[in-house]
Design a protein around this motif. Structure first.
Motif, short mmCIF file in Angstrom:
data_model
loop_
_atom_site.label_atom_id
_atom_site.label_comp_id
_atom_site.label_asym_id
_atom_site.label_seq_id
_atom_site.Cartn_x
_atom_site.Cartn_y
_atom_site.Cartn_z
N GLY A 128 0.85 -1.42 -0.05
CA GLY A 128 -0.34 0.09 -0.22
C GLY A 128 1.14 1.20 -0.19
N GLY A 129 0.03 2.76 0.01
CA GLY A 129 1.36 4.13 0.37
C GLY A 129 1.86 3.64 1.23
N MET A 130 2.21 2.94 2.86
CA MET A 130 3.06 3.54 3.73
C MET A 130 4.20 2.44 3.98
N GLY A 131 3.43 1.40 3.36
CA GLY A 131 4.08 -0.03 3.49
C GLY A 131 4.06 -1.55 2.78
N ALA A 132 4.56 -2.17 3.85
CA ALA A 132 4.69 -3.63 2.91
C ALA A 132 4.29 -4.87 3.55
N VAL A 133 3.43 -5.35 3.42
CA VAL A 133 2.51 -6.88 4.78
C VAL A 133 2.93 -8.18 3.83
N PHE A 134 3.88 -8.70 4.53
CA PHE A 134 4.70 -9.60 4.71
C PHE A 134 4.10 -11.47 5.27
N LEU A 135 4.04 -12.07 4.61
CA LEU A 135 3.56 -13.39 5.48
C LEU A 135 5.32 -14.27 5.72
N ALA A 136 4.52 -14.33 6.67
CA ALA A 136 6.41 -14.25 7.54
C ALA A 136 6.78 -15.82 8.40
#
Length: 835
Positions: free
Chosen positions: A11-19
């Motif tokens: 998105g605009g501020m960051g990224a989301v990862f499966l970890a």
């Protein structure tokens, strides 16, 4: 301690990862959110920290939990959240072909999570289907509090603007006030939930045809009214739009494939139908999505309650509670009983034909009555909220305002007697009472000058507003309106010499205003109104020469004003508040002996007032603000005690009220203003040594003030002013050696002032006025040769001055009085002894 498995979304501020964890303490899969390196600024790191604090404070089965947080080796902040393996709520409903009731039940669970966040003073601000994932066991989970707003302390307007520029907010689901960058409250989340419900019911978004163009979607959300969702059911799906690019799924993954299939095919006819959505559900959605926040559901729980009422077959608040509507609901809830009744009715139809005909007539009459009720209400509201604001601030509009409000009040009074439980109607009635109170006796606009009548109207409105807030203590709009009522009551009570009641009312207003600023920390308007309240409340101790107490309130107010003006120095409302603050602060400075500082502040205020008058040449309040600043500048010259420029400064205050009174002879406010201007001019002439002109101006002030006192003889403020104006005449007569005339006037002054001081013990200035009258009368008696009575009167004056000295209620300019009076006493006593 985490290893990235795959990317879930960006998105605009960051990224989301499966970890997954790598420290082998235990196995755990998480959704790892990292701030983008290229925008790793201090401002956004703080935003990330706020998100972490929000998540840490929320424990709810339908909100994704915070598991861990920290900073990576390269200094990038991260948040580890509960990994929710599921589909967005819309995709889940379409893939599993949920029926209408199941969709509504699932949506109510989401409402429960949002309401829980609101109860913890968190506004989500980015509610959309991709932030509500449903697991494969059917549990909804609310995600992504990245641009949430903490209502008690947090993000500034500048922060919100930064986040909006980064593209985090999703226009298709954002409320109009978000797109307009106005203050965002819990009602913005109500709007976004309405959009989600629209999509759940129809498989379409309200303005999806405009989503290909950012400007078009902004314009649609802000200006265009949404159609009922039932009208969208069965329409062909449009190509994937810009709104889908923020769903949080990677193109091509399994969830994305299912989602696109569901979006393209839409629900089957057995899942949803226009008939099942038309009516209650249409109205529930449209109420949640109203453009004006105050016309939406007042809370998420009220939205959820209305859905529950629909599921139970009860009437909902989102549509008119008409006779026909209640009847249809009763039939649906009691279908078997109604059928049995119809069978019986058919068996005896001949005997009941006349009765049924009468029932139809009664129903028609009821419908007519309800139509009349709604028509009258619409007419009253049109006059109150559309017509009246157009003339409210126009110079010379007093008669028109009175006529409009008299009719509105008559309409709303009659409607209120028919439906005493309609809180919205009671609020409209309260507004009408307040505005008619302004016309009767307002202090900051043209009015009839009947303060007591105004107070009665304000009190009627106050009772209604207190009842409305008691019914829902979390209703911020109701709290704001009651705070304003207390504030106006406080100002009006003080002007009616009811100082103790005025201070009580100001304190009530101050409590509510502080609550509102705490609940809406980003609201410029709430802070501005708190500053205005502090200024006007501080005017009471300033008037009573309690300068330090006044300055404490003024300092807080000016600190707020300066903080608001730094990012927006050209805001006209803040300029008005600043001039108000400078005027009142100058009175405190004069009381402390800082006359040069007072004059400097007032010249600055006058410069701003003239600038505002150029921009608002027809606004009576703005024009009167120029006059007020000129008046207090005139008084500052008088307080300074020199005759340089004092007459010229005070002469400038005469034309405005004179011209305004010629245009509106019934205008009590400008009549009062003219009396004040003539009185100040009288004092200026005295300082300049022109005692005959001083008498002439004081008589003009008395003539004008008398017209007000005759209309409202119970008004103590008018009586006090008349006594003070006569005191000024007596001063001049003593200088002109007209001792008999001066003593006669001062006898009447003292008789007038003593009961006023008894009735309003909080206003210590009343005691100062009596002490001065005693002193002047003693001077007259001494000149006439009555030395013994002169001693008796000067002793009374000395007692009062000592009392004021103990209360610290003497200004710097009056602290010489005790020594002066004691010196005069010695003179009188010596003459009496030598007989």
């Amino acid at each position: 301690p985490y290893r990235v498995v795959s990317e879930l979304g960006t998105g605009g501020m960051g990224a989301v990862f499966l970890a997954e964890r790598t420290d082998r303490k235990f196995e755990q899969r998480v959704a790892l959110k990292l701030l983008k390196r290229e925008i790793n600024t201090a401002e956004l790191r703080r935003r990330f920290q706020v998100e972490r604090e929000i998540l840490a404070s929320l424990e709810h089965p339908n909100i994704a939990r915070l598991l861990d947080a920290g900073t990576s080796e390269d200094g990038t902040p991260f948040i580890a959240m509960e990994y929710v393996d599921g589909l967005s709520i819309v995709d889940y409903c379409n893939v599993h072909n949920l029926d209408l009731n199941d969709r509504l039940g699932l949506f109510r669970k989401v409402c429960s999570a949002v309401e829980y966040a609101h109860q913890n003073l968190i506004v989500h601000r980015d509610l959309k289907p991709s932030n509500v994932l449903v697991t494969f066991d059917g549990t909804p989970k609310l995600l992504d509090f990245g641009i949430s707003k903490i209502l008690i302390a947090g993000q500034s307007d500048a922060d919100a603007a930064t986040i909006t520029r980064l593209g985090v907010m999703t226009p298709s689901y954002a409320s109009p006030e978000q797109l307009l960058k106005k203050s965002v409250t819990t009602l913005s989340d109500v709007y976004s939930l309405g959009v989600i419900l629209f999509e759940l019911l129809s498989s379409h978004r309200p303005f999806e045809e405009t989503e290909h163009d950012l400007r078009a979607i902004y314009d649609a959300v802000i200006e265009k009214e949404p159609v009922p969702p039932s009208t969208m059911i069965g329409k062909a799906a449009i190509p994937m739009g810009r709104a889908d690019s923020v769903d949080g799924h990677k193109p091509g993954d399994e969830a994305d494939t299912q989602r696109q299939h569901a979006r393209r095919t839409g629900p089957t006819p057995m899942s949803l139908s226009s008939q099942s959505v038309r009516g209650d559900l249409d109205n529930i959605v449209l109420k949640a999505m109203r453009k004006e926040p105050e016309r939406r559901y007042s809370s998420v729980s009220n939205l959820a309650d209305d859905i529950q009422r629909h599921l139970m077959g009860l009437t909902v608040t989102a549509r008119p509670n008409t006779f026909a509507y209640r009847t249809s609901k009763f039939v649906k809830r009691n279908r078997a009983s109604v059928i049995a009744a119809v069978v019986v009715a058919l068996a005896i139809v001949a005997g009941l034909a006349a009765t049924l005909w009468q029932a139809r007539v009664a129903q028609a009459e009821r419908a007519k009555a309800e139509k009349r009720f709604n028509d009258v209400r619409a007419l009253a509201n049109s006059n109150l909220f559309d017509v009246y604001p157009e003339v409210e601030n126009l110079e010379g509009s007093l008669k028109a305002r009175e006529a409009i409000l008299t009719n509105v009040l008559a309409y709303l009074d009659s409607l209120s007697s028919e439906d005493v439980d309609d809180r919205e109607l009671q609020g409209e009635l309260a507004t009408a009472y307040e505005k008619i109170g302004d016309v009767q006796g307002a202090l900051n606009n043209s009015s009839l000058g009947n303060i007591r009548a105004g107070l009665q109207s304000y009190e009627k409105a106050q009772k209604l507003r207190e009842a409305i807030l008691a019914a829902d203590p979390n209703d911020l709009e109701a709290k704001e309106k009651l705070a304003n009522n207390y504030y106006v009551m406080g100002r009006t009570l003080w002007n009616d010499s009811q100082t103790k009641l005025a201070e009580d009312s100001f304190l009530k207003a101050l409590t509510l205003r502080r609550d509102l600023v705490a609940a809406l920390p980003d609201s410029v308007q709430m802070k501005d109104r708190l500053a205005v309240l502090l200024l006007d409340y501080g005017a009471i101790p300033a008037f009573n020469s309690q300068a330090q107490k006044a300055l404490t309130l003024f300092d807080e107010a000016l600190l707020i004003i300066e903080g608001l003006r730094q990012p927006d120095p050209d805001n006209p409302n803040l300029k008005k508040t600043l001039t108000r603050g400078l005027r009142i602060l100058s009175k405190a400075k004069s009381a402390l002996g800082d006359h040069e500082g007072a004059v400097k502040d007032l010249n600055y205020a006058l410069e701003i007032s003239h600038e505002l008058a150029k921009h608002f040449p027809q606004d009576f309040r703005v024009l009167r603000s120029v006059w007020l600043t000129q008046t207090i500048l005139c008084e500052a010259y008088i307080d300074r005690g020199t005759n340089a420029d004092v007459v010229g400064a005070c002469l400038q205050t005469i034309p405005f009220p004179t011209n305004a009174l010629q245009k509106e002879p019934e205008n009590g406010v400008v009549a009062y203003d003219l009396a004040i201007a003539q009185f100040n001019l009288s004092r200026a002439h005295r300082l300049a040594g022109d005692h005959r002109s001083a008498i002439a101006s004081a008589k003009k002030a008395i003539e004008v003030m008398n017209t007000l006192a005759v209309k409202t003889p119970e008004n103590l403020e008018y009586k006090r002013n008349l006594a003070i104006y006569n005191t000024e005449i007596a001063r001049a007569q003593l200088k002109l050696e007209q001792y008999e005339e001066a003593v006669g006037i001062l006898n009447k002054v003292i008789v007038t002032l003593i009961p006023i001081a008894e009735a309003d013990k909080e206003t210590t200035t009343n005691r100062l006025d009596i002490a001065v009258a005693y002193q002047l009368k003693a001077q007259g008696l001494f000149r006439k040769g009555d030395n013994a009575q002169a001693v008796e009167l000067i002793d009374k004056a000395i007692v009062l001055i000592k009392e004021l000295q103990e209360l610290n209620s003497l200004s710097e300019g009056n602290k010489h009085l005790l020594a002066e009076m004691e010196q005069e006493r010695n003179l009188y006593a010596g003459q009496a002894a030598s007989g």
